[in-house]
Design an enzyme around this catalytic site. Sequence first.
Site, short mmCIF file in Angstrom:
data_model
loop_
_atom_site.label_atom_id
_atom_site.label_comp_id
_atom_site.label_asym_id
_atom_site.label_seq_id
_atom_site.Cartn_x
_atom_site.Cartn_y
_atom_site.Cartn_z
CG HIS A 1 38.94 34.64 38.41
ND1 HIS A 1 37.73 34.92 37.83
CD2 HIS A 1 39.87 34.98 37.47
CE1 HIS A 1 37.91 35.40 36.61
NE2 HIS A 1 39.20 35.44 36.37
CB SER B 1 35.11 37.57 25.44
OG SER B 1 34.56 38.87 25.33
CB SER C 1 46.65 36.39 43.89
OG SER C 1 45.63 37.36 44.01
CG HIS D 1 46.57 38.58 36.69
ND1 HIS D 1 46.17 37.86 37.80
CD2 HIS D 1 46.09 37.90 35.61
CE1 HIS D 1 45.47 36.81 37.41
NE2 HIS D 1 45.41 36.81 36.09
#
Length: 765
Positions: free
Chosen positions: A108, A327, A562, A59
């Site tokens: 995503h 995060s 991806s 990724h």
Amino acid sequence: MPETARLDTVRTAESTPETPQPYAELGMADDEYARVREILGRRPTSAELAIYSVMWSEHCSYKSSKVHLRQFGEKAPENDALLVGMGENAGVVDVGDGHAVTFKIESHNHPSYVEPHQGAATGVGGIVRDILTMGARPIAVMDALRFGPIDAPDTRRVLPGVVSGISFYGNCLGLPNIGGELGFGAGYAGNPLVNALCVGVLKHEDIKLAQAPGPGNKVVLFGSTTGPDGIGGASVLASATFDDESQAKRPSVQVGDPFMEKLLIECSLELFAEDLVVGIQDLGAAGVSCATTELAAGGTGGMRIELDRVPLRDSRLTPEEILMSESQERMMAIVEPGRLDDFMATCGKWNILATVIGEVTDVTAEEAARGGRLVMTWHGETVVDLPPRTASDEGPVYQRPYARPAHQDDLQADGPGRLDRPKTDDELREQVLRVLAAPGVCDATWVTQQYDRYVMGNTVLATPHDGGMVRIREDADRGIALATDGNGRYTRLDPYTGTRLAFAEAYRNVAATGARPLAVTNCLNFGSPEDPAVMWQFAESTRGLADACQELGTPVTGGNVSFYNQTGDVAINPTPVIGVLGVIDDVNDRLATAFTPDTDGAKIFLLGTTRDELGGSVWAETVHGHLGGLPPEVDLPAEAALGEVLAGAAEYGVAAAAHDLSDGGLAVALAESAMRGGTGCSVRVDDPFVALFSESAGRAVVAVRPDAEAAFTELCRRHGVPAAEIGTVGGRALSVRHPDGGFDIELADLRTAYESTLPSVFDAD
């Protein structure tokens, strides 16, 4: 990580070379781990292993795709509008009057399967921060979505969660969602595609870069605190195939806070306006690992970080977990010491937590030659001492084997010519309605009504029109148009041609709004790169896009790859999603798709050439469940000429409406234009089946104002675009006539077929 991991310092790593390390569990191959040891001259500490494992993941490092992506630069057309190209967080293009726009699309996918709402929400948040870090104000978002069969239980779980995540995050940020795609297919069951795009506007002089210049400058982490959510999330999830075993190992998905992100946006823009930063990077995939290594590598090559200073929401986090945490709503800035107080004051004004966690350092010539020096400490002990460029820029590069699969010939030989075609007008009428109701063609209002399309007040076109369009400034009429397109059926049949068709459709959709296409971004969604058949698809696809962009002079400004989009050994159809950006001098000249009452009597022209091309078509899939043959031919010079006609028709005011022809062909284009404006149309064609359902590329329908027909036909002649008058706007039905008869479909019947598909499934839940 165990408590003892806190004690794994550089000194202990040097004295315990044979200590076993869980590199395989972190996704590293044996030879990759061996190379890390060679770079460091010892075994890595646990913290260093964490950095290399995420930075060398598929990724983050593009290790399987780099060799193919290079041609986007090698074949890049000369384009004076390109200000920042590939390699930064997003590309930047000049749009005139000293203004520029930056745009990018990223995936995503895997997190959105694990936890649909948060996976999709944080996908929006991440792409917005990519745009922000270029120095731009984000002004709009889009999304390209693919799910499994519409009635599959897993689709009914994933789709509503994804849509709620996108709407929640984007609406809370106050960003209009101006378009995108919604598709369905068996191959996406268990592996949905959630591709998010953002566009922002800035002045040329405001461009920011990911770099850490100036020894002595401070490294400031600002935004949210760091927690255990998403540790290794995007980087790990997106770098492995889904199977029963891997599902149990999936890390938690990041949790988004759009209200914090809104404050972070406004705070960052004020910091930029006050010239308080010399380098900036957002924290997305790979978190602190990525931000520190990339900033250091982009500057002097030196940085010292005190991990103790990172504000935590869980005091139990180890250095490894701090480095791998993903995060959200965090940024890292490089600030001159003399401007630090002002920086902190601005953050305080916006109630943004900001902490100095380190500083930029100089490096010796020897250290620079090795890739710089990044040092991190924890409670006074050195836990990281590595050359940052080896993590950020010098990861493994694989020449994955690829080969055209043996079954590709059989797939292409099984063309749609063997399929039964409608023999009567009743069958034609019924199949038009079936195609209109097909998932992926049908009305997407159930999804898009959850998005705010007009917040900020600068949206002038949005879903369901061919492209989204926004003003770049509130006090001016110059605008940009955007469209995303991808067709996994076409690319499955022929990856090279299918990708060129995806680019051509996005280019055409932008042109159909009246804008002139300028630049490209992409999100390339494929299965496992370890499968030679998948790598062949990828190689052909990237070659197709690079060639297409070179041919039409539209540079690739950046994007995303991806891989591992498969469950077990079953890969998705290769799905390159192409985003095209265009510019229009005056948004008041825009073209919409709707036939409205004030266009009653306008002549309908079909532009382009229609052929008997139904390989990979919606008709073949919907009516016969068939995929085979060859996709339509693509003629890029013809697409460019069509684009000039459409942009000219808008600029000169001769067109009342325009709609590109793509999925479902002429039948869908006419029906959509009629339904969107509440006004029907009558057309006459020779071969009704081919005319209605062919998906030949390079075509559009245009409603021409009654007093402008001569000017329009001259415009088409000048650009060499075939133009045939096929009918008239008016009435309350789609009326089709041909030499042997014809049929009518009332607007109410069109709407029933078109609008009921999604509500019948998702409202029932």
